[in-house]
Write a protein that holds these residues in place. Structure first.
Motif, PDB file in Angstrom:
ATOM      1  N   ASN A  22       0.976  -0.886  -0.109  1.00 51.66           N
ATOM      2  CA  ASN A  22      -0.116  -0.092   0.225  1.00 51.66           C
ATOM      3  C   ASN A  22       0.601   1.119  -0.481  1.00 51.66           C
ATOM      4  N   ALA A  23       2.011   1.148   0.048  1.00 52.34           N
ATOM      5  CA  ALA A  23       3.069   2.228   0.930  1.00 52.34           C
ATOM      6  C   ALA A  23       3.154   2.201  -0.560  1.00 52.34           C
ATOM      7  N   VAL A  24       3.994   1.844  -0.388  1.00 49.36           N
ATOM      8  CA  VAL A  24       4.608   1.607  -2.743  1.00 49.36           C
ATOM      9  C   VAL A  24       3.666   2.364  -3.724  1.00 49.36           C
ATOM     10  N   SER A  25       2.231   1.198  -3.277  1.00 49.83           N
ATOM     11  CA  SER A  25       0.927   2.361  -4.502  1.00 49.83           C
ATOM     12  C   SER A  25       0.989   3.463  -4.496  1.00 49.83           C
ATOM     13  N   HIS A  26       0.678   4.373  -2.777  1.00 53.25           N
ATOM     14  CA  HIS A  26       0.081   5.007  -2.853  1.00 53.25           C
ATOM     15  C   HIS A  26       1.469   6.014  -3.023  1.00 53.25           C
ATOM     16  N   HIS A  27       2.618   6.201  -2.735  1.00 56.88           N
ATOM     17  CA  HIS A  27       3.507   6.759  -3.686  1.00 56.88           C
ATOM     18  C   HIS A  27       4.117   6.885  -4.722  1.00 56.88           C
ATOM     19  N   SER A  28       2.923   5.984  -5.739  1.00 54.12           N
ATOM     20  CA  SER A  28       3.233   5.691  -7.268  1.00 54.12           C
ATOM     21  C   SER A  28       4.643   5.748  -7.529  1.00 54.12           C
ATOM     22  N   GLY A  29       4.930   4.068  -6.864  1.00 56.11           N
ATOM     23  CA  GLY A  29       6.207   3.360  -7.044  1.00 56.11           C
ATOM     24  C   GLY A  29       5.881   2.032  -7.907  1.00 56.11           C
ATOM     25  N   ASN A  30       6.017   1.337  -7.983  1.00 56.49           N
ATOM     26  CA  ASN A  30       6.409   0.285  -8.858  1.00 56.49           C
ATOM     27  C   ASN A  30       7.439  -0.692  -8.428  1.00 56.49           C
ATOM     28  N   ASP A  40      12.659 -17.631  11.731  1.00 55.16           N
ATOM     29  CA  ASP A  40      12.701 -17.738  13.225  1.00 55.16           C
ATOM     30  C   ASP A  40      12.475 -15.749  13.802  1.00 55.16           C
ATOM     31  N   GLY A  41      11.375 -16.129  12.993  1.00 54.64           N
ATOM     32  CA  GLY A  41       9.786 -14.379  13.555  1.00 54.64           C
ATOM     33  C   GLY A  41      10.027 -13.083  13.186  1.00 54.64           C
ATOM     34  N   ILE A  42      11.395 -12.782  12.176  1.00 51.66           N
ATOM     35  CA  ILE A  42      11.252 -11.942  11.590  1.00 51.66           C
ATOM     36  C   ILE A  42      11.056 -11.842   9.752  1.00 51.66           C
ATOM     37  N   PHE A  43      10.572 -11.288   9.853  1.00 49.52           N
ATOM     38  CA  PHE A  43      10.030 -11.087   8.638  1.00 49.52           C
ATOM     39  C   PHE A  43      10.252 -10.180   7.508  1.00 49.52           C
ATOM     40  N   ALA A  44      11.730 -10.594   6.802  1.00 46.70           N
ATOM     41  CA  ALA A  44      12.760  -9.952   5.973  1.00 46.70           C
ATOM     42  C   ALA A  44      12.076  -9.725   4.483  1.00 46.70           C
ATOM     43  N   ALA A  45      13.014  -8.459   4.137  1.00 46.08           N
ATOM     44  CA  ALA A  45      12.223  -9.030   2.515  1.00 46.08           C
ATOM     45  C   ALA A  45      13.615  -8.063   1.997  1.00 46.08           C
ATOM     46  N   ILE A  46      13.990  -7.528   0.585  1.00 49.79           N
ATOM     47  CA  ILE A  46      14.750  -7.551   0.111  1.00 49.79           C
ATOM     48  C   ILE A  46      13.444  -6.701  -1.293  1.00 49.79           C
ATOM     49  N   LEU A  47      13.540  -5.899  -1.775  1.00 50.29           N
ATOM     50  CA  LEU A  47      12.818  -5.327  -2.600  1.00 50.29           C
ATOM     51  C   LEU A  47      13.271  -4.712  -3.254  1.00 50.29           C
ATOM     52  N   LEU A  48      12.816  -4.316  -5.202  1.00 49.32           N
ATOM     53  CA  LEU A  48      13.182  -3.895  -5.955  1.00 49.32           C
ATOM     54  C   LEU A  48      12.049  -3.195  -6.250  1.00 49.32           C
ATOM     55  N   LEU A  49      12.402  -1.533  -6.254  1.00 43.97           N
ATOM     56  CA  LEU A  49      12.134  -0.381  -6.439  1.00 43.97           C
ATOM     57  C   LEU A  49      11.796   0.480  -7.575  1.00 43.97           C
ATOM     58  N   GLU A  50      11.232   0.511  -8.075  1.00 43.39           N
ATOM     59  CA  GLU A  50      11.142   1.592  -9.167  1.00 43.39           C
ATOM     60  C   GLU A  50      10.464   3.240  -8.731  1.00 43.39           C
ATOM     61  N   ILE A  51      10.452   4.104  -8.778  1.00 49.21           N
ATOM     62  CA  ILE A  51       9.669   5.596  -8.004  1.00 49.21           C
ATOM     63  C   ILE A  51      10.224   6.546  -8.581  1.00 49.21           C
ATOM     64  N   ASP A  52       9.857   7.691  -8.700  1.00 47.59           N
ATOM     65  CA  ASP A  52      10.363   9.063  -9.448  1.00 47.59           C
ATOM     66  C   ASP A  52      10.582   9.756  -7.741  1.00 47.59           C
ATOM     67  N   GLU A  53      11.784  10.112  -7.660  1.00 47.91           N
ATOM     68  CA  GLU A  53      12.947  10.799  -7.014  1.00 47.91           C
ATOM     69  C   GLU A  53      11.966  11.583  -6.229  1.00 47.91           C
ATOM     70  N   GLN A  54      11.100  12.188  -6.626  1.00 47.84           N
ATOM     71  CA  GLN A  54      10.346  13.452  -6.034  1.00 47.84           C
ATOM     72  C   GLN A  54       9.178  13.023  -4.593  1.00 47.84           C
ATOM     73  N   HIS A  55       9.539  11.181  -4.744  1.00 49.75           N
ATOM     74  CA  HIS A  55       7.813  10.900  -4.014  1.00 49.75           C
ATOM     75  C   HIS A  55       9.251   9.762  -3.645  1.00 49.75           C
ATOM     76  N   TRP A  56      10.088   9.683  -3.644  1.00 48.68           N
ATOM     77  CA  TRP A  56      11.429   8.831  -3.213  1.00 48.68           C
ATOM     78  C   TRP A  56      11.361   9.287  -1.100  1.00 48.68           C
ATOM     79  N   ASP A  57      11.391  10.251  -0.526  1.00 53.04           N
ATOM     80  CA  ASP A  57      11.684  10.419   0.561  1.00 53.04           C
ATOM     81  C   ASP A  57      10.181  10.984   1.561  1.00 53.04           C
ATOM     82  N   ALA A  58       8.451  10.926   1.057  1.00 52.33           N
ATOM     83  CA  ALA A  58       7.607  10.088   1.269  1.00 52.33           C
ATOM     84  C   ALA A  58       7.610   9.002   0.890  1.00 52.33           C
ATOM     85  N   LEU A  59       7.695   7.979   0.743  1.00 52.66           N
ATOM     86  CA  LEU A  59       7.889   6.612   0.825  1.00 52.66           C
ATOM     87  C   LEU A  59       8.809   5.686   1.599  1.00 52.66           C
TER      88      LEU A  59
END
Length: 167
Positions: A22-30, A40-59
């Motif tokens: 939802n956060a990625v989508s809300h900030h127009s990220g792909n 072991d009880g931890i959620f771990a993620a590695i993501l490759l996202l594409e997003i306009d630089e102007q939305h990066w800080d907000a994301l």
């Protein structure tokens, strides 16, 4: 549009992937590529996202507001894909230093590890500790494949290798 590689860690609970998506989508990220795991009880993620630089800080701010989440990020660069990709399943008796041995063999052949997924388990009939790994490799030279299997079998008599895919 800019590509970013981010890693996330947070105590696992229901709805995390939805919150992140939802956060990625809300900030127009792909959402381009990802690996998501519960370890072991931890959620771990590695993501490759594409997003306009102007939305990066907000994301980043939106993701960091997820309770308990730790995040790292860096701009991702385009890369030249290898000529050939191979995926192997490897099983061996578990022992300290096994991943080091595998990675040393592959590195000495100039082979890049693109994906490495491993787990510890007990053999069903004997209870012997087993190491299982699925390893995806990028080869730059077709002759590397000939040397690869031989190098992995040099690790020990207990090593079983199965080629799963070749592209």
């Amino acid at each position: 549009m800019r590509r970013y590689l981010i890693t996330l860690q947070v105590p696992d609970r229901k709805g995390l992937v939805e919150q992140i998506a939802n956060a990625v989508s809300h900030h127009s990220g792909n959402w381009l590529d990802s690996e998501l795991r519960h370890i072991d009880g931890i959620f771990a993620a590695i993501l490759l996202l594409e997003i306009d630089e102007q939305h990066w800080d907000a994301l980043q701010d939106s993701l960091e507001c997820i309770d308990g989440l730790t995040m790292t990020s860096s701009p991702a660069a385009q890369f030249n894909p290898p000529r050939r990709r191979l995926t192997y399943n490897l099983v061996a008796y578990d022992r300290p230093g096994l991943v080091k041995e595998i990675s040393n063999k592959l590195n000495s052949l100039g082979i890049n590890i693109e994906r490495f997924s491993s787990k510890y388990e007990s053999a069903s009939h004997t209870g012997i500790a087993l190491f299982r790994a699925t390893i995806s490799l990028g080869l730059s030279d077709p002759h590397q494949e000939e040397l690869l299997t031989e190098a992995l079998y040099e690790i020990g008599d207990d090593v079983v290798i199965d080629k799963v895919r070749s592209r």
